[in-house]
Design a protein around this motif. Structure first.
Motif, PDB file in Angstrom:
ATOM      1  N   GLN A 108       0.751  -1.059  -0.033  1.00  0.00           N
ATOM      2  CA  GLN A 108       0.115   0.159   0.185  1.00  0.00           C
ATOM      3  C   GLN A 108       0.858   1.296   0.050  1.00  0.00           C
ATOM      4  O   GLN A 108       0.617   1.968  -0.704  1.00  0.00           O
ATOM      5  CB  GLN A 108      -0.882   0.021   1.221  1.00  0.00           C
ATOM      6  CG  GLN A 108      -2.013  -1.166   1.211  1.00  0.00           C
ATOM      7  CD  GLN A 108      -2.908  -1.061   2.489  1.00  0.00           C
ATOM      8  OE1 GLN A 108      -2.972  -2.043   3.256  1.00  0.00           O
ATOM      9  NE2 GLN A 108      -3.642   0.153   2.739  1.00  0.00           N
ATOM     10  N   VAL A 109       1.877   1.312   0.864  1.00  0.00           N
ATOM     11  CA  VAL A 109       2.939   2.374   0.716  1.00  0.00           C
ATOM     12  C   VAL A 109       3.598   2.593  -0.720  1.00  0.00           C
ATOM     13  O   VAL A 109       3.655   3.829  -1.067  1.00  0.00           O
ATOM     14  CB  VAL A 109       4.031   2.109   1.674  1.00  0.00           C
ATOM     15  CG1 VAL A 109       5.267   3.195   1.735  1.00  0.00           C
ATOM     16  CG2 VAL A 109       3.331   2.143   3.242  1.00  0.00           C
ATOM     17  N   LEU A 110       3.971   1.760  -1.193  1.00  0.00           N
ATOM     18  CA  LEU A 110       4.499   1.672  -2.653  1.00  0.00           C
ATOM     19  C   LEU A 110       3.661   2.176  -3.649  1.00  0.00           C
ATOM     20  O   LEU A 110       3.818   2.934  -4.592  1.00  0.00           O
ATOM     21  CB  LEU A 110       5.176   0.333  -3.035  1.00  0.00           C
ATOM     22  CG  LEU A 110       6.393  -0.146  -2.189  1.00  0.00           C
ATOM     23  CD1 LEU A 110       6.849  -1.527  -2.823  1.00  0.00           C
ATOM     24  CD2 LEU A 110       7.228   1.036  -1.918  1.00  0.00           C
ATOM     25  N   ALA A 111       2.369   1.690  -3.541  1.00  0.00           N
ATOM     26  CA  ALA A 111       1.350   2.091  -4.542  1.00  0.00           C
ATOM     27  C   ALA A 111       1.022   3.802  -4.323  1.00  0.00           C
ATOM     28  O   ALA A 111       0.510   4.397  -5.242  1.00  0.00           O
ATOM     29  CB  ALA A 111       0.009   1.497  -4.151  1.00  0.00           C
ATOM     30  N   ARG A 112       1.368   4.203  -3.076  1.00  0.00           N
ATOM     31  CA  ARG A 112       1.018   5.975  -2.967  1.00  0.00           C
ATOM     32  C   ARG A 112       2.282   6.695  -3.294  1.00  0.00           C
ATOM     33  O   ARG A 112       2.331   7.730  -3.435  1.00  0.00           O
ATOM     34  CB  ARG A 112       0.881   5.885  -1.518  1.00  0.00           C
ATOM     35  CG  ARG A 112      -0.490   5.711  -1.050  1.00  0.00           C
ATOM     36  CD  ARG A 112      -0.772   5.622   0.467  1.00  0.00           C
ATOM     37  NE  ARG A 112      -2.381   5.556   0.642  1.00  0.00           N
ATOM     38  CZ  ARG A 112      -2.774   4.548   0.613  1.00  0.00           C
ATOM     39  NH1 ARG A 112      -2.209   3.232   0.279  1.00  0.00           N
ATOM     40  NH2 ARG A 112      -4.322   4.285   1.137  1.00  0.00           N
ATOM     41  N   LEU A 113       3.602   5.959  -3.478  1.00  0.00           N
ATOM     42  CA  LEU A 113       4.804   6.701  -3.840  1.00  0.00           C
ATOM     43  C   LEU A 113       5.140   6.689  -5.359  1.00  0.00           C
ATOM     44  O   LEU A 113       4.452   6.003  -6.120  1.00  0.00           O
ATOM     45  CB  LEU A 113       5.811   6.253  -3.052  1.00  0.00           C
ATOM     46  CG  LEU A 113       5.993   6.052  -1.749  1.00  0.00           C
ATOM     47  CD1 LEU A 113       7.169   5.357  -1.075  1.00  0.00           C
ATOM     48  CD2 LEU A 113       5.779   7.725  -1.339  1.00  0.00           C
ATOM     49  N   ALA A 115       6.058   5.566  -8.774  1.00  0.00           N
ATOM     50  CA  ALA A 115       6.740   4.204  -9.228  1.00  0.00           C
ATOM     51  C   ALA A 115       7.960   4.071  -9.711  1.00  0.00           C
ATOM     52  O   ALA A 115       8.725   3.191  -9.457  1.00  0.00           O
ATOM     53  CB  ALA A 115       5.741   3.613 -10.352  1.00  0.00           C
ATOM     54  N   ASP A 116       8.633   5.235 -10.374  1.00  0.00           N
ATOM     55  CA  ASP A 116       9.818   5.049 -10.934  1.00  0.00           C
ATOM     56  C   ASP A 116      11.024   5.594  -9.660  1.00  0.00           C
ATOM     57  O   ASP A 116      12.265   5.626  -9.880  1.00  0.00           O
ATOM     58  CB  ASP A 116       9.985   6.555 -11.725  1.00  0.00           C
ATOM     59  CG  ASP A 116       9.821   7.807 -11.283  1.00  0.00           C
ATOM     60  OD1 ASP A 116       8.841   8.058 -10.335  1.00  0.00           O
ATOM     61  OD2 ASP A 116      10.231   8.742 -11.897  1.00  0.00           O
ATOM     62  N   ARG A 117      10.622   5.948  -8.338  1.00  0.00           N
ATOM     63  CA  ARG A 117      11.345   6.052  -7.282  1.00  0.00           C
ATOM     64  C   ARG A 117      11.253   5.136  -6.324  1.00  0.00           C
ATOM     65  O   ARG A 117      11.850   5.046  -5.281  1.00  0.00           O
ATOM     66  CB  ARG A 117      11.093   7.356  -6.836  1.00  0.00           C
ATOM     67  CG  ARG A 117      11.261   8.683  -7.586  1.00  0.00           C
ATOM     68  CD  ARG A 117      11.049   9.888  -6.671  1.00  0.00           C
ATOM     69  NE  ARG A 117      11.624  10.046  -5.551  1.00  0.00           N
ATOM     70  CZ  ARG A 117      12.933  10.641  -5.303  1.00  0.00           C
ATOM     71  NH1 ARG A 117      13.506  10.932  -6.573  1.00  0.00           N
ATOM     72  NH2 ARG A 117      13.391  10.476  -4.336  1.00  0.00           N
ATOM     73  N   SER A 142       0.575  -0.744 -11.650  1.00  0.00           N
ATOM     74  CA  SER A 142       1.062  -1.392 -12.762  1.00  0.00           C
ATOM     75  C   SER A 142       2.572  -0.947 -13.137  1.00  0.00           C
ATOM     76  O   SER A 142       3.210  -1.545 -14.042  1.00  0.00           O
ATOM     77  CB  SER A 142       0.070  -0.616 -13.936  1.00  0.00           C
ATOM     78  OG  SER A 142      -0.008   0.783 -13.953  1.00  0.00           O
ATOM     79  N   GLY A 143       2.940   0.202 -12.563  1.00  0.00           N
ATOM     80  CA  GLY A 143       4.244   0.829 -12.753  1.00  0.00           C
ATOM     81  C   GLY A 143       5.280   0.462 -11.687  1.00  0.00           C
ATOM     82  O   GLY A 143       6.519   0.797 -11.777  1.00  0.00           O
ATOM     83  N   LEU A 144       4.888  -0.261 -10.750  1.00  0.00           N
ATOM     84  CA  LEU A 144       5.686  -0.860  -9.916  1.00  0.00           C
ATOM     85  C   LEU A 144       6.957  -1.485 -10.257  1.00  0.00           C
ATOM     86  O   LEU A 144       6.706  -2.619 -10.851  1.00  0.00           O
ATOM     87  CB  LEU A 144       5.091  -1.658  -8.433  1.00  0.00           C
ATOM     88  CG  LEU A 144       5.727  -1.948  -7.412  1.00  0.00           C
ATOM     89  CD1 LEU A 144       6.565  -0.915  -6.652  1.00  0.00           C
ATOM     90  CD2 LEU A 144       5.009  -2.856  -6.483  1.00  0.00           C
ATOM     91  N   GLU A 162      19.624   1.183 -10.689  1.00  0.00           N
ATOM     92  CA  GLU A 162      18.149   2.084 -10.795  1.00  0.00           C
ATOM     93  C   GLU A 162      18.182   3.216  -9.782  1.00  0.00           C
ATOM     94  O   GLU A 162      17.306   4.120 -10.146  1.00  0.00           O
ATOM     95  CB  GLU A 162      16.925   0.895 -10.359  1.00  0.00           C
ATOM     96  CG  GLU A 162      17.157  -0.246 -11.405  1.00  0.00           C
ATOM     97  CD  GLU A 162      16.581   0.139 -12.676  1.00  0.00           C
ATOM     98  OE1 GLU A 162      15.925   1.225 -12.770  1.00  0.00           O
ATOM     99  OE2 GLU A 162      16.994  -0.795 -13.657  1.00  0.00           O
ATOM    100  N   ARG A 163      18.966   3.088  -8.661  1.00  0.00           N
ATOM    101  CA  ARG A 163      18.876   4.185  -7.879  1.00  0.00           C
ATOM    102  C   ARG A 163      17.483   4.840  -7.433  1.00  0.00           C
ATOM    103  O   ARG A 163      17.233   5.791  -7.612  1.00  0.00           O
ATOM    104  CB  ARG A 163      19.593   5.759  -8.380  1.00  0.00           C
ATOM    105  CG  ARG A 163      21.061   5.331  -8.599  1.00  0.00           C
ATOM    106  CD  ARG A 163      21.689   5.132  -7.238  1.00  0.00           C
ATOM    107  NE  ARG A 163      23.122   5.063  -7.320  1.00  0.00           N
ATOM    108  CZ  ARG A 163      24.076   6.201  -7.621  1.00  0.00           C
ATOM    109  NH1 ARG A 163      23.586   7.282  -7.500  1.00  0.00           N
ATOM    110  NH2 ARG A 163      25.307   5.916  -7.836  1.00  0.00           N
ATOM    111  N   PRO A 164      16.617   3.719  -6.658  1.00  0.00           N
ATOM    112  CA  PRO A 164      15.502   3.883  -6.390  1.00  0.00           C
ATOM    113  C   PRO A 164      15.363   5.028  -4.899  1.00  0.00           C
ATOM    114  O   PRO A 164      16.425   5.098  -4.173  1.00  0.00           O
ATOM    115  CB  PRO A 164      14.823   2.643  -5.819  1.00  0.00           C
ATOM    116  CG  PRO A 164      16.035   1.931  -5.612  1.00  0.00           C
ATOM    117  CD  PRO A 164      17.181   2.337  -6.419  1.00  0.00           C
ATOM    118  N   ALA A 165      14.545   5.542  -4.713  1.00  0.00           N
ATOM    119  CA  ALA A 165      14.599   6.316  -3.497  1.00  0.00           C
ATOM    120  C   ALA A 165      14.137   5.374  -2.245  1.00  0.00           C
ATOM    121  O   ALA A 165      14.582   5.797  -1.018  1.00  0.00           O
ATOM    122  CB  ALA A 165      13.655   7.713  -3.332  1.00  0.00           C
TER     123      ALA A 165
END
Length: 418
Positions: A108-113, A115-117, A142-144, A162-165
């Protein structure tokens, strides 16, 4: 070359022993010693070290002091447990019983952030299983970016590219390092994998969230040093089959400890409960004996809970003293104080104390509510519906004040307790 010596390490506490034994001499666990084979020499800095800039002495007065920037997760109760949100470069460890909602909350957290980070690394489930959970929860992910990998070197290499946040590892017990020969989930593998991820977070400014398994005793599996290495430790509390979940911060380098976030498990995931005091009060239609409302304090939040007691005649040689959500030894001490200074003995009575809703109260402010509820049940005298009490009881029988009394009374007044 001398032959390398064999070492056996306890998977419960991490203690080392030169030979195998059936029981660990440090923690007493049975059949927990595993052989730790020496690994080949690793060129460059160790995976567990912080290979940043060369160390130099810094005067504390030369450092700029400013508020730590935080990133909101989009879930208010999770932000409360974290102390205000995610801190860049921090490492968060989330533990809890199987099926309590760890992976659900993080999805749920990742769905609110953006997707490219974000990057979600799963070592327990396949990509299809993660997708099915997201579809069941009604989340648009869909973009996760999803990575199914268990070797920590490959995870770090992908994160470097990828350097994710925000990097989520589900779970730390499934990762392994190719530099070690022990099995995934062993003490050495968990320690080295976590150390490598901590180094990545500090060097690249990536927020890393680790999911940890728990043992049958409720502790996070693996070495105890794992909790010392991370910045924040969050524990899920509550019955996995129940409706409500509590997320408690037991360690936080960027905020207050014992902060409590309350969630309700629904079909579409975990929903934050903004007013948890209302759900922990049963609001009887008429006064009942053995029930009293107290105000506890979880971190910075005052919380109203109902303490219930049942005192019944005992037919056993040793009367029972049972507490749920409270400390049993403290109840035994309080009953001795009641007998000595109140001339009310319960030596032939069974005493059962329960905190409604599954909340765990560890502060001394629960002393007075426990005795008041026990006396109410013993005399079968109901207390008023507008009564609230809290206070510490000393061994001399006096009632002592507890911190933040004005805030507790203000919270009680909001719910009509006068």
């Amino acid at each position: 070359m001398p032959k390398p010596r064999q070492t056996y390490v306890c998977r419960e506490c991490g203690a080392a022993s030169p030979k195998w034994a059936g029981q660990c001499g440090d923690c007493g666990a049975w059949n927990s010693l595993e052989e730790l084979r020496p690994s080949a020499a690793v060129q460059g800095p160790r995976a567990g070290g912080y290979a940043g800039e060369a160390a130099r002495i810094t005067r504390l007065g030369e450092l700029p002091f400013e508020d730590i920037p935080r990133v909101s997760t989009g879930i208010s109760e999770l932000d409360r447990s974290l102390g205000g949100g995610l801190v860049t470069g921090s490492v968060v460890l989330i533990g809890g019983d199987p099926g309590i909602g760890k992976s659900t909350l993080l999805l749920q957290v990742l769905a609110r952030l953006p997707a490219d980070r974000t990057l979600y690394v799963t070592g327990e489930e396949s990509a299809q299983q993660v997708g099915l959970r997201a579809h069941r929860l009604g989340l648009d992910v869909s973009g996760l970016r999803l990575l199914t990998e268990t070797q920590v070197e490959n995870v770090i290499a992908t994160a470097e590219q990828e350097r994710p946040a925000v990097l989520v590892i589900d779970s730390i017990q499934t990762l392994y390092s190719a530099a070690l020969q022990s099995a995934p989930g062993s003490v050495s593998q968990v320690r080295e994998s976590a150390a490598a991820l901590v180094r990545l977070a500090k060097q690249r400014g990536i927020t890393v969230i680790l999911v940890g398994h728990v043992t049958k005793d409720g502790q996070i599996a693996g070495p105890r040093v794992l909790e010392h290495m991370v910045d924040t430790v969050l524990y899920f509390e509550g019955d996995p089959g129940g409706r409500y979940r509590m997320l408690r911060a037991v360690k936080n380098r960027f905020g207050a400890v014992n902060e409590l976030g309350v969630f309700a498990m629904q079909e579409d995931g975990l929903k934050p409960v903004s007013n948890p005091s209302a759900i922990f009060l049963s609001r009887h239609s008429r006064p009942v004996s053995g029930s009293v409302v107290m105000v506890t304090r979880e971190g910075t939040r005052p919380l109203l809970v109902e303490v219930q007691a049942l005192v019944a005649e005992s037919h056993a040689p040793q009367p029972r003293r049972v507490t749920l959500g409270l400390e049993q030894n403290r109840l035994i001490m309080l009953l001795a104080v009641l007998s000595r200074h109140g001339s009310i003995g319960l030596f032939d009575q069974d005493v059962f104390i329960n905190v409604v809703g599954g909340v765990r109260v560890s502060e001394t402010a629960a002393d007075l509510p426990m005795l008041v509820a026990a006396l109410s049940s013993l005399r079968d005298r109901p207390l008023g519906l507008d009564l609230v009490c809290f206070g510490e009881i000393g061994l001399s029988g006096e009632i002592r004040p507890v911190p933040n009394g004005e805030e507790r009374l203000s919270e009680a007044a909001k719910h009509g307790l006068t």
